[in-house]
Design a protein around this motif. Structure first.
Motif, mmCIF file in Angstrom:
data_model
loop_
_atom_site.group_PDB
_atom_site.id
_atom_site.type_symbol
_atom_site.label_atom_id
_atom_site.label_comp_id
_atom_site.label_asym_id
_atom_site.label_seq_id
_atom_site.Cartn_x
_atom_site.Cartn_y
_atom_site.Cartn_z
ATOM 1 N N ARG A 229 12.865 9.303 29.143
ATOM 2 C CA ARG A 229 12.699 10.444 30.048
ATOM 3 C C ARG A 229 13.505 10.299 31.338
ATOM 4 O O ARG A 229 13.683 11.272 32.072
ATOM 5 C CB ARG A 229 11.209 10.637 30.382
ATOM 6 C CG ARG A 229 10.383 11.007 29.161
ATOM 7 C CD ARG A 229 8.973 11.419 29.533
ATOM 8 N NE ARG A 229 8.213 11.757 28.342
ATOM 9 C CZ ARG A 229 8.279 12.942 27.725
ATOM 10 N NH1 ARG A 229 9.073 13.872 28.213
ATOM 11 N NH2 ARG A 229 7.556 13.173 26.643
ATOM 12 N N GLN A 230 13.994 9.101 31.630
ATOM 13 C CA GLN A 230 14.807 8.898 32.832
ATOM 14 C C GLN A 230 16.286 9.197 32.597
ATOM 15 O O GLN A 230 17.097 9.024 33.501
ATOM 16 C CB GLN A 230 14.650 7.459 33.323
ATOM 17 C CG GLN A 230 13.247 7.116 33.798
ATOM 18 C CD GLN A 230 12.848 7.889 35.032
ATOM 19 O OE1 GLN A 230 13.679 8.188 35.888
ATOM 20 N NE2 GLN A 230 11.576 8.242 35.125
ATOM 21 N N GLY A 231 16.658 9.603 31.393
ATOM 22 C CA GLY A 231 18.058 9.953 31.130
ATOM 23 C C GLY A 231 18.824 8.812 30.490
ATOM 24 O O GLY A 231 18.340 8.140 29.581
ATOM 25 N N ILE A 232 20.019 8.553 31.002
ATOM 26 C CA ILE A 232 20.851 7.473 30.477
ATOM 27 C C ILE A 232 21.498 6.719 31.634
ATOM 28 O O ILE A 232 21.995 7.329 32.591
ATOM 29 C CB ILE A 232 21.918 8.005 29.494
ATOM 30 C CG1 ILE A 232 22.725 6.841 28.886
ATOM 31 C CG2 ILE A 232 22.822 9.041 30.128
ATOM 32 C CD1 ILE A 232 23.592 7.253 27.720
ATOM 33 N N GLY A 233 21.453 5.388 31.560
ATOM 34 C CA GLY A 233 22.076 4.560 32.582
ATOM 35 C C GLY A 233 23.497 4.192 32.181
ATOM 36 O O GLY A 233 23.761 3.876 31.017
ATOM 37 N N LEU A 234 24.403 4.228 33.140
ATOM 38 C CA LEU A 234 25.811 3.876 32.945
ATOM 39 C C LEU A 234 26.162 2.761 33.917
ATOM 40 O O LEU A 234 25.885 2.861 35.111
ATOM 41 C CB LEU A 234 26.698 5.102 33.189
ATOM 42 C CG LEU A 234 28.212 4.906 33.110
ATOM 43 C CD1 LEU A 234 28.637 4.509 31.703
ATOM 44 C CD2 LEU A 234 28.936 6.190 33.537
ATOM 45 N N VAL A 235 26.767 1.686 33.418
ATOM 46 C CA VAL A 235 27.108 0.523 34.244
ATOM 47 C C VAL A 235 28.569 0.163 34.031
ATOM 48 O O VAL A 235 29.019 0.013 32.886
ATOM 49 C CB VAL A 235 26.237 -0.698 33.896
ATOM 50 C CG1 VAL A 235 26.636 -1.900 34.752
ATOM 51 C CG2 VAL A 235 24.760 -0.381 34.058
ATOM 52 N N GLU A 236 29.332 0.041 35.125
ATOM 53 C CA GLU A 236 30.675 -0.518 35.064
ATOM 54 C C GLU A 236 30.520 -2.029 35.251
ATOM 55 O O GLU A 236 30.112 -2.487 36.324
ATOM 56 C CB GLU A 236 31.570 0.079 36.143
ATOM 57 C CG GLU A 236 33.020 -0.352 36.009
ATOM 58 C CD GLU A 236 33.924 0.341 37.013
ATOM 59 O OE1 GLU A 236 35.073 0.646 36.659
ATOM 60 O OE2 GLU A 236 33.477 0.575 38.161
ATOM 61 N N VAL A 237 30.824 -2.803 34.229
ATOM 62 C CA VAL A 237 30.458 -4.214 34.199
ATOM 63 C C VAL A 237 31.140 -5.007 35.310
ATOM 64 O O VAL A 237 30.505 -5.821 35.989
ATOM 65 C CB VAL A 237 30.784 -4.815 32.817
ATOM 66 C CG1 VAL A 237 30.496 -6.312 32.797
ATOM 67 C CG2 VAL A 237 29.983 -4.110 31.725
ATOM 68 N N ALA A 238 32.424 -4.809 35.528
ATOM 69 C CA ALA A 238 33.163 -5.624 36.494
ATOM 70 C C ALA A 238 32.671 -5.424 37.921
ATOM 71 O O ALA A 238 32.555 -6.379 38.696
ATOM 72 C CB ALA A 238 34.654 -5.319 36.399
ATOM 73 N N THR A 239 32.363 -4.186 38.287
ATOM 74 C CA THR A 239 31.976 -3.884 39.665
ATOM 75 C C THR A 239 30.469 -3.795 39.855
ATOM 76 O O THR A 239 29.996 -3.779 40.989
ATOM 77 C CB THR A 239 32.588 -2.542 40.100
ATOM 78 O OG1 THR A 239 32.020 -1.488 39.292
ATOM 79 C CG2 THR A 239 34.105 -2.551 39.920
ATOM 80 N N LYS A 240 29.722 -3.695 38.739
ATOM 81 C CA LYS A 240 28.265 -3.500 38.736
ATOM 82 C C LYS A 240 27.870 -2.151 39.331
ATOM 83 O O LYS A 240 26.714 -1.931 39.696
ATOM 84 C CB LYS A 240 27.535 -4.643 39.477
ATOM 85 C CG LYS A 240 27.856 -6.020 38.936
ATOM 86 C CD LYS A 240 27.534 -6.144 37.465
ATOM 87 C CE LYS A 240 27.873 -7.506 36.902
ATOM 88 N NZ LYS A 240 29.320 -7.781 36.859
ATOM 89 N N ARG A 241 28.819 -1.223 39.424
ATOM 90 C CA ARG A 241 28.469 0.135 39.832
ATOM 91 C C ARG A 241 27.629 0.778 38.737
ATOM 92 O O ARG A 241 27.906 0.612 37.547
ATOM 93 C CB ARG A 241 29.712 0.984 40.083
ATOM 94 C CG ARG A 241 30.494 0.605 41.335
ATOM 95 C CD ARG A 241 31.531 1.674 41.670
ATOM 96 N NE ARG A 241 32.491 1.853 40.578
ATOM 97 C CZ ARG A 241 33.332 2.882 40.492
ATOM 98 N NH1 ARG A 241 33.310 3.845 41.403
ATOM 99 N NH2 ARG A 241 34.196 2.944 39.492
ATOM 100 N N THR A 242 26.609 1.516 39.154
ATOM 101 C CA THR A 242 25.724 2.154 38.193
ATOM 102 C C THR A 242 25.568 3.640 38.502
ATOM 103 O O THR A 242 25.781 4.087 39.631
ATOM 104 C CB THR A 242 24.328 1.506 38.200
ATOM 105 O OG1 THR A 242 23.719 1.731 39.470
ATOM 106 C CG2 THR A 242 24.401 0.025 37.908
#
Length: 374
Positions: A229-242
């Protein structure tokens, strides 16, 4: 079979081999050799289907000499039965593709087992203290990752497993990176990310809910995590941006990556949700949004990207299954309706789409080369 009944046959009837299992198909995997697919049932059963087919669709296609029109005749006989293995537990077996033609499963006693394409079972020589809840393997560097729901264990080339202990947060889903150099684990607080070459402290990545699954992009740059229900999480691995992509009408339970389209794809909407990673939706969920297939009145619940084409297979809550073009509205209806799809995966060469359903149907849809235009 009369002509009227032949005309009523669907694409699923003509292209699929289908078997009835005694329990819901909870998971499936193609082996690395590309010779078989294994179906794991909710009752602890495991059944294997060879991909070789004496009545493959391309063998049943005829092209008219006068008009060049292609037709396909129905099968003359049902497909051979699945290869059944011994029941190893009373719950769904954690399942992974192992080396060559083998699958890896975990018994209820915490022992990892090799199952080859013929159904023969052999100990992998790896054991943990209790039942294994999640499992992954990478043949590239011979590493196996497993979790008992609390800790993470790593085994290199079938060596005794090394325990990696998180900080009292438990581990659910796990996934090794494509090169096997990192492993991600889902916890109540998000993700933990370890290097697999040495026992270092994990990096912590916060997400608002426990990941249902973890999906690495083919280049290892991105992680996608369905969060219900919270949607989908996206993570850029190198920078840890989410980023967390919200506003789905139903819980997001499935996601995948398309290498040919460089795109993220997700379930949870009334059409296939997709974004190009040329403009990743890190700051704005509308950034890079792509059309994929047609909009409807029923939500998408499973997605699986084709490995070599800019196509994605999707199932809907109605049981309909389509193959859609990423970046366009074109789609091919494979099955019009049926029981809910619980597992969906393409073979590595993109010729076969394996399907598992809630009523225990296990199926392989084989597409002849000419079915998808370049």
């Amino acid at each position: 079979m009369n002509q009227e009944s032949a005309r009523n046959l669907t694409m699923f009837d003509l292209f699929a081999r289908s078997w009835q299992r005694r329990a819901t198909v909870m998971d499936l995997r193609f082996n690395a050799a590309g010779t078989a697919v294994a179906f794991a049932g909710a009752d602890g059963s495991l059944a294997i289907a060879p991909l070789a087919d004496a009545e493959a669709p391309e063998k049943r296609i005829r092209v008219s000499a006068d008009f060049g029109r292609a037709t396909i005749r129905p099968r003359k006989a049902p497909p051979p039965p699945l290869i059944e293995t011994a029941t190893l537990d009373d719950r769904t077996l954690p399942l992974a593709a192992g080396p060559a033609d083998r699958f890896i499963v975990a018994s209820g006693a915490g022992e990892l087992l090799f199952v080859d394409a013929s159904g023969e079972i052999e100990s992998a020589g790896i054991r943990v203290g209790g039942p294994v809840m999640a499992l992954d393997h990478r043949a590239a560097n011979g590493i196996t990752a497993m979790s008992d729901g609390v800790d993470l264990f790593l085994s290199h080339h079938r060596s005794p497993p090394v325990r990696l202990e998180p900080e009292n947060c438990g581990i659910a889903a796990i996934a090794l990176s494509p090169d096997g150099l990192h492993v991600a684990a889902g916890t109540a607080n998000g993700l933990l990310l370890w290097e697999t070459s040495e026992a270092t402290d994990p990096q912590s990545i916060h997400l608002p809910a426990r990941p249902i699954a973890i999906r690495w992009s083919g280049d290892g740059r991105w992680l996608a995590c369905p969060l219900g229900r919270q949607g989908i999480g996206l993570v850029e691995v190198a920078t840890k941006r989410t980023a967390v992509l919200h506003d789905f009408p139903v819980p997001v339970e499935s996601s995948c990556w398309s290498g040919p389209s460089n795109a993220l794809i997700a379930s949870g909407a009334f059409r296939i949700a997709a974004w190009t990673m040329e403009a990743p939706p890190l700051a704005d969920s509308r950034s890079g949004a792509l059309i994929a297939g047609r909009s409807g009145l029923v939500a998408v619940d499973r997605v699986a990207a084709h490995p070599t084409r800019n196509l994605v297979a999707a199932s809907y809550a109605s049981g309909q299954i389509v193959v859609a073009r990423i970046g366009g509205a074109d789609e091919l209806v494979v099955r019009h309706a049926g029981e809910a799809v619980t597992a969906l995966e393409w073979s590595a060469n993109g010729s076969h789409l394996a399907i598992g359903t809630a009523d225990g149907t296990a199926a392989i849809v084989t597409f002849p080369p000419q079915i998808f235009k370049s």
